[in-house]
Scaffold this motif. Structure first.
Motif, PDB file in Angstrom:
ATOM      1  N   GLN A   1       0.830  -1.205   0.000  1.00 31.16           N
ATOM      2  CA  GLN A   1       0.000   0.000   0.000  1.00 31.16           C
ATOM      3  C   GLN A   1       0.864   1.254   0.000  1.00 31.16           C
ATOM      4  O   GLN A   1       0.570   2.220  -0.705  1.00 31.16           O
ATOM      5  N   SER A   2       1.933   1.229   0.770  1.00 30.70           N
ATOM      6  CA  SER A   2       2.835   2.373   0.821  1.00 30.70           C
ATOM      7  C   SER A   2       3.491   2.615  -0.528  1.00 30.70           C
ATOM      8  O   SER A   2       3.637   3.755  -0.965  1.00 30.70           O
ATOM      9  N   PHE A   3       3.872   1.526  -1.208  1.00 35.81           N
ATOM     10  CA  PHE A   3       4.510   1.695  -2.511  1.00 35.81           C
ATOM     11  C   PHE A   3       3.546   2.305  -3.521  1.00 35.81           C
ATOM     12  O   PHE A   3       3.903   3.236  -4.240  1.00 35.81           O
ATOM     13  N   VAL A   4       2.326   1.769  -3.601  1.00 33.13           N
ATOM     14  CA  VAL A   4       1.366   2.265  -4.587  1.00 33.13           C
ATOM     15  C   VAL A   4       1.093   3.744  -4.368  1.00 33.13           C
ATOM     16  O   VAL A   4       1.084   4.544  -5.311  1.00 33.13           O
ATOM     17  N   SER A   5       0.870   4.129  -3.123  1.00 31.75           N
ATOM     18  CA  SER A   5       0.626   5.537  -2.814  1.00 31.75           C
ATOM     19  C   SER A   5       1.856   6.383  -3.102  1.00 31.75           C
ATOM     20  O   SER A   5       1.761   7.467  -3.688  1.00 31.75           O
ATOM     21  N   GLY A   6       3.021   5.872  -2.707  1.00 32.19           N
ATOM     22  CA  GLY A   6       4.248   6.632  -2.876  1.00 32.19           C
ATOM     23  C   GLY A   6       4.635   6.830  -4.323  1.00 32.19           C
ATOM     24  O   GLY A   6       5.038   7.931  -4.723  1.00 32.19           O
TER      25      GLY A   6
ATOM     26  N   ASN B   1       9.974  18.949  -4.483  1.00 31.75           N
ATOM     27  CA  ASN B   1       8.836  18.044  -4.285  1.00 31.75           C
ATOM     28  C   ASN B   1       9.152  16.624  -4.727  1.00 31.75           C
ATOM     29  O   ASN B   1       8.825  15.658  -4.034  1.00 31.75           O
ATOM     30  N   VAL B   2       9.793  16.488  -5.899  1.00 35.93           N
ATOM     31  CA  VAL B   2      10.114  15.148  -6.390  1.00 35.93           C
ATOM     32  C   VAL B   2      11.124  14.474  -5.455  1.00 35.93           C
ATOM     33  O   VAL B   2      10.992  13.296  -5.119  1.00 35.93           O
ATOM     34  N   CYS B   3      12.135  15.242  -5.012  1.00 40.71           N
ATOM     35  CA  CYS B   3      13.112  14.693  -4.064  1.00 40.71           C
ATOM     36  C   CYS B   3      12.417  14.191  -2.807  1.00 40.71           C
ATOM     37  O   CYS B   3      12.690  13.079  -2.322  1.00 40.71           O
ATOM     38  N   GLU B   4      11.518  15.000  -2.272  1.00 36.98           N
ATOM     39  CA  GLU B   4      10.813  14.632  -1.040  1.00 36.98           C
ATOM     40  C   GLU B   4       9.944  13.401  -1.237  1.00 36.98           C
ATOM     41  O   GLU B   4       9.879  12.520  -0.360  1.00 36.98           O
ATOM     42  N   GLN B   5       9.278  13.308  -2.384  1.00 38.91           N
ATOM     43  CA  GLN B   5       8.398  12.165  -2.629  1.00 38.91           C
ATOM     44  C   GLN B   5       9.199  10.875  -2.826  1.00 38.91           C
ATOM     45  O   GLN B   5       8.788   9.803  -2.360  1.00 38.91           O
ATOM     46  N   PHE B   6      10.341  10.969  -3.491  1.00 43.16           N
ATOM     47  CA  PHE B   6      11.191   9.783  -3.642  1.00 43.16           C
ATOM     48  C   PHE B   6      11.703   9.326  -2.279  1.00 43.16           C
ATOM     49  O   PHE B   6      11.720   8.123  -1.972  1.00 43.16           O
ATOM     50  N   ALA B   7      12.138  10.276  -1.450  1.00 39.59           N
ATOM     51  CA  ALA B   7      12.630   9.926  -0.115  1.00 39.59           C
ATOM     52  C   ALA B   7      11.524   9.277   0.713  1.00 39.59           C
ATOM     53  O   ALA B   7      11.753   8.281   1.417  1.00 39.59           O
ATOM     54  N   SER B   8      10.307   9.821   0.632  1.00 39.89           N
ATOM     55  CA  SER B   8       9.179   9.250   1.382  1.00 39.89           C
ATOM     56  C   SER B   8       8.825   7.860   0.878  1.00 39.89           C
ATOM     57  O   SER B   8       8.460   6.970   1.654  1.00 39.89           O
ATOM     58  N   LEU B   9       8.919   7.653  -0.454  1.00 34.45           N
ATOM     59  CA  LEU B   9       8.639   6.337  -1.028  1.00 34.45           C
ATOM     60  C   LEU B   9       9.598   5.293  -0.461  1.00 34.45           C
ATOM     61  O   LEU B   9       9.174   4.199  -0.064  1.00 34.45           O
ATOM     62  N   ILE B  10      10.884   5.624  -0.414  1.00 32.95           N
ATOM     63  CA  ILE B  10      11.875   4.680   0.110  1.00 32.95           C
ATOM     64  C   ILE B  10      11.639   4.439   1.600  1.00 32.95           C
ATOM     65  O   ILE B  10      11.576   3.293   2.063  1.00 32.95           O
TER      66      ILE B  10
ATOM     67  N   ARG C   1       2.673   6.841  -6.891  1.00 34.34           N
ATOM     68  CA  ARG C   1       1.741   7.774  -7.515  1.00 34.34           C
ATOM     69  C   ARG C   1       2.149   9.208  -7.213  1.00 34.34           C
ATOM     70  O   ARG C   1       2.108  10.084  -8.081  1.00 34.34           O
ATOM     71  N   ASN C   2       2.551   9.474  -5.967  1.00 31.55           N
ATOM     72  CA  ASN C   2       2.988  10.825  -5.597  1.00 31.55           C
ATOM     73  C   ASN C   2       4.253  11.225  -6.354  1.00 31.55           C
ATOM     74  O   ASN C   2       4.414  12.381  -6.744  1.00 31.55           O
ATOM     75  N   VAL C   3       5.155  10.270  -6.563  1.00 29.37           N
ATOM     76  CA  VAL C   3       6.374  10.553  -7.334  1.00 29.37           C
ATOM     77  C   VAL C   3       6.006  10.920  -8.770  1.00 29.37           C
ATOM     78  O   VAL C   3       6.530  11.890  -9.336  1.00 29.37           O
TER      79      VAL C   3
END
Length: 402
Positions: free
Chosen positions: A137-142, A248-257, A144-146
């Motif tokens: 679930q975290s990956f799918v959401s993350g 924003n992209v940097c933050e979303q990639f970091a949150s995804l990981i 998408r945000n990326v």
């Protein structure tokens, strides 16, 4: 020969096969009379085996000099009882020509309408070929945000943005979540592409569609992350906003990981051959690994990008909600005292924000009247975000709209 029954009827759709052949230099034999002559022995045998000699296939040839004389017999209807076996023979031939497995060829055909991002998490997090539901679930959401953040940066390459544009969200929603795959447990995300109907000119590549540019930006951005780590500096990231990542992209990639696999995620990109780019643009397969070192450098880059002052030319429209004057508002001759107004402004990019600006004595007097009457005003200038404050500098053209 690939067994198409493994994935059911239509595993290799006819329209995707045609698009793939066109993208890789194959075309239907041009002359109808030439085609009717059926020089190909395989075509002759196929036609003679049918009652009445009815034709339900096309003969494809390649424009590549080293493939001269090779013909592909492609069915022109999925209703044929021989569809699977005919397509299987085409895939076998392409496998030999392209020197890769029939599985890879079939997958490439099915994916010709997409650019594909494959992500893999470490084996240590996989138990019996499965992962925890919250991780998926975290990956799918993350992811998408990326995708949305990258699309928004492609639309407006600024150091950061406050709100995701509608077009960027719609793009992310159009992307498809494909089959997971084994081997370190993988996720597949497909970015849709429209058919390339542009006529190719020698020496010129067609302008890629927006969806292709988003994935290209993602690849370029990840290259800057690798370069930043090698250089022990955030400069490769922070100096490449026009073509790579913003905060924003940097933050979303970091949150995804962090939210999915803190020990790291590997990313593999494959591009549809249907939209070939210029040599400077990434259209080949690419591989990246994001772990703790990469997360640290992109978080630092995001902080530096967030600290930058953003400015652009804008016309602010809204109600005056605050007035402040160091001079007599009615004294139009006093040009020394500052006269500041605050306007409540709403836009797709910023949402509802309060914009401060300093006006001339005459414009300030009109702002006082507008405030008393509850009338909206408009004023143009250079809009800047300074920390949490929005300021319009060099204001001009103050007026009552409408």
């Amino acid at each position: 020969m690939i067994d198409l029954r493994e994935t059911g009827p239509g595993a290799v759709p006819l329209d995707m096969l045609r698009r793939y052949l066109a993208a890789t230099g194959w075309h239907v034999r041009a002359s109808a009379s030439e085609a009717d002559s059926l020089e190909s022995l395989a075509a002759k045998v196929l036609l003679q085996s049918r009652h009445g000699g009815s034709r339900n296939f096309e003969v494809y040839v390649s424009s590549a000099p080293d493939l001269e004389g090779i013909e592909l017999i492609v069915p022109n209807s999925v209703q044929s009882s021989e569809y699977a076996s005919q397509v299987g023979r085409v895939i076998d031939a392409l496998s030999a020509v392209e020197d890769r497995s029939t599985f890879d060829v079939a997958r490439a055909i099915r994916e010709v309408a997409f650019d594909v991002v494959r992500s893999r998490i470490p084996d240590a997090l996989v138990i019996d070929d499965s992962i925890r539901m919250e991780m998926a679930q975290s990956f799918v959401s993350g992811i998408r945000n990326v995708l949305a953040a990258t699309a928004n940066t492609e639309l407006e390459p600024l150091p950061y943005f406050l709100r995701t544009k509608k077009e960027a969200s719609e793009y992310a929603n159009r992307c498809r979540f494909g089959h997971t795959f084994r081997g370190s447990f993988g996720f597949t995300v497909e970015s849709p592409l429209e058919p390339n109907s542009q006529a190719a000119l020698p020496g010129f590549a067609p302008a890629p569609p927006f969806e292709r540019r988003v994935i290209q930006r993602m690849v370029r951005g990840l290259r800057t992350v690798s370069a930043a780590l090698s250089a022990d500096s955030t400069d490769p990231i922070t100096e490449s906003i026009k073509t790579g990542f913003n905060a924003n992209v940097c933050e979303q990639f970091a949150s995804l990981i962090d939210g999915t696999s803190p020990s790291g995620i590997a990313f593999d990109f494959s591009f549809s051959p249907e939209w070939k780019g210029t040599p400077a643009e990434p259209t080949q397969e690419a591989h990246f690994e994001l772990g703790r070192p990469q997360v640290e450098v992109i978080r630092e880059a995001a902080k530096l990008l967030r600290a930058r002052v953003m400015s652009w030319e804008e016309t602010v429209f809204g109600r005056v909600i605050r007035l402040a004057s160091q001079a007599d508002p009615s004294d139009l001759t006093d040009t020394m005292g500052e006269r500041e107004v605050a306007i409540l402004w709403s836009s797709e990019a910023t949402g509802d924000v309060t914009v401060r600006t300093s006006l001339s004595p005459s414009d300030y007097l009109q702002a006082v009247e507008a405030h008393a009457a509850g009338r909206p005003v408009a004023v143009s200038g250079t809009l800047e975000r300074r920390g949490r404050r929005w300021v319009l500098i060099n204001p001009s053209s103050f007026h009552f709209p409408g």
